[in-house]
Design a protein around this motif. Sequence first.
Motif: not given
Length: 470
Positions: A178-186, A262-265, A345-351
């Motif tokens: 398991v690895k994280t895909l977000n490090d935001g404020l949610s 594997e990458k994001n916007y 729609l920030h960059g981490l929410n676009i794979l």
Amino acid sequence: MNILQIEDEVEWFEETVKPLLLDIGANKIFHEDSYDGAIQSLNTNHIDYVVLDLAIPLNLENPVPDVSNGLRLASYIRKKYAGTPILILTGQQAEEAVEQFVEDQEMETFWDGTRKSLVKVRPKRRVNEAITLLAEAVKELNAIDAIEIQETGCELNCLEKRVIRIFCKENSAIAARVKTLNDGLSSAKVLQVSLIGNQGQDLPWTSLVKIDTKQNIDKESNNFRGYVNKLPIASYPNILNEYVAGCADKKGICYRFATHYEKNYFSYLMTNEKDTLIILERLKEILGIWSNNKEVKQVSVGVIRSLICPEHKFEKLIDIRHRLGLDEFEKKILNANYSIQHADLHGLNILVSEDLRPILIDYGDIKLAPSVLDIVTLELSQYFHPHLKEQRESGLELFENWFNNDNFLLLNQFSEVAKFLREWKTENCFMEREYVATVYAYALRQLTYDEGPHVEIANKLIEMSIAAYK
């Protein structure tokens, strides 16, 4: 397994039930003899399973056992701790209300990977049958607790791990990476999960798992079925299942997508502007399904702001409201194109795949909103999102010229991307006021987060928004 037994016949519990629960391997056994006591125990302890006698007192001041108290407690558990299984033990006849309560429960994927109801009813006279049911649950929970999870860039609590483990069990996996895909404020955890099969092999697909409160995941699930699945095929991952059993107030939703995302916007924006433009062209085509179906609404600046920075947050911004007269500014009326927007729609929410094809994730905020909200988020998230806080180099001059298009493009380090987004904005919005009000609202929301360099930028954007509104 931690069991909470609610039973007002204390002697019967101590002499009959508790020894049986210890024999089947229960880890901790909590006991309460009233509705109020049960509520307190649920709110202070980690409970895996509730065993409930329906006829219980309300509290010490109201000591008469009443079936309505047990039904009310069962409803409370199903609402606040929806993932907690309940075994109703009752000496009463199976009344219509009890039958209806059980019939109304949905089937969920349980610890053994099969679908079953989280609420069961057994009469006290058949207590051994109830114990057998609990013994099986202990065995199933021990089995999934043996599933190993390797965490990278994230730290999961026991309930979040349980979501992953049920997912593993259902798919015949014995471990997960398991690895994280977000490090935001949610508050949500958005994770990439790779399952390992029973021969030690990686299963040939990757999953995205989002874990949050049940309320938020239910909203995401409804948004997916109402809006996301109307987008072009391959622009979003498909839902595999949802998991709540034994997860108290948490819930997980699992999606499947190909391993080459594997990458994001943000990854492309910071390294390759040419590729970023290709991604944006394709993203614009995807989102056109929503934005092309728009309607004009006459609204106030405050209405737009409330969609992005809700009232309970706005009320706390007393200083800037008084200093810049925001309450008066928010009364101004404008026309705006409204359409369905992703709304986060920030960059981490676009794979992004290896061949530069974007897919959208994280659907909890989807709503009807000004048609430039997603574009504004793409423009501004690169300056505000914590994922890029070490990579930003823009001074205040850029934001002082945010609404001066020529100067803005000259000052922007991603000039071609900035130009594309400005042209896309012009196509989507009714007129400039819609864009100005949306930038204002987005910047205002940033002030509701912790102090940092972004505060100065947000303040400047708010000032320039007020000046640019004509």
